[in-house]
Design an enzyme around this catalytic site. Structure first.
Site: not given
Ligand code: GAR
Length: 198
Positions: A109, A147, A111, A143, A93
């Site tokens: 995160n 991504d 990626h 942030t 999300r």
């Protein structure tokens, strides 16, 4: 030693979550406090429960595109768990600035591309279409921009003849499982220098 508490947000199988959870033992400066999903059917929830980690679900669907209202619910279990660090691990999300700003400098995160290449979805297919010789994954601080944010680590893999998006994804995923725990260990110890693998 008082450990940093880590909440991990997932949407799917949770293989990165498992790699993170299993790494947080011994002299690791952090411990998992919560695994949270937007999808009650996410396979990772059971894998977390089997490991004795508290789990929670906040389904995004009743909020029908009202991201702010969804996030008001999503943040509650994270705050209740007293999380110091939030790790997005296949959490699918998009988060608004309002949510992200509550965890500035404390949210990571992973990626599946060598950012800044291929933000968004279908990263493996896009790397193949571009004819890239190399592909990989990135862990970055989250942030408000999708991504984006300071890069805390990258792992590289070769693109091999005959690769499909699936074979390439599997090769990258193996590296994700090395990279994310390595970055989290360093980050939880207060060190933001990037981890470079491969
Ligand atoms: C991982 O490949 C992760 O990098 C990717 O989803 C997969 C989740 O797998 N994340 C994104 O695409 C974020 N935009 P997992 O549930 O087995 O960890």
């Amino acid at each position: 030693m008082s450990h940093k508490k880590v909440a991990i947000l997932i949407s799917g199988g949770g293989s990165n979550m498992v790699a993170l959870v299993d790494s947080m033992t011994g002299d690791h400066p952090a411990r998992p406090c919560l695994v949270l999903s937007n999808d009650a059917t996410a396979g990772g929830l059971q894998r977390a429960a089997e490991r004795g980690i508290a789990t929670a679900v906040v389904d995004h669907r009743p909020f029908k595109g009202d991201r702010a209202a969804f996030e008001e619910e999503l943040v509650k279990p994270i705050l209740d768990a007293g999380a110091d660090i939030v790790c997005l691990a296949g959490f699918m999300r998009v988060l608004t600035d309002g949510f992200v700003s509550r965890f500035t400098g404390r949210m990571l995160n992973i990626h599946p591309s060598l950012l800044p290449l291929y933000k968004g979805l279908h990263t493996h297919a896009r790397a193949l279409e571009a004819g890239d010789a190399e592909h990989g994954c990135t862990v970055h601080e989250v942030t408000a921009r999708l991504d984006d944010g300071p890069i805390l680590g990258q792992a590289r893999v070769p693109v091999l003849p005959g690769d499909t998006p699936d074979t390439l994804a599997a090769r990258v995923l193996e590296q994700e499982h090395r990279l994310y725990p390595a970055v989290l260990r360093r980050f939880a110890a207060g060190d933001r220098s990037p981890v470079l693998l491969g």
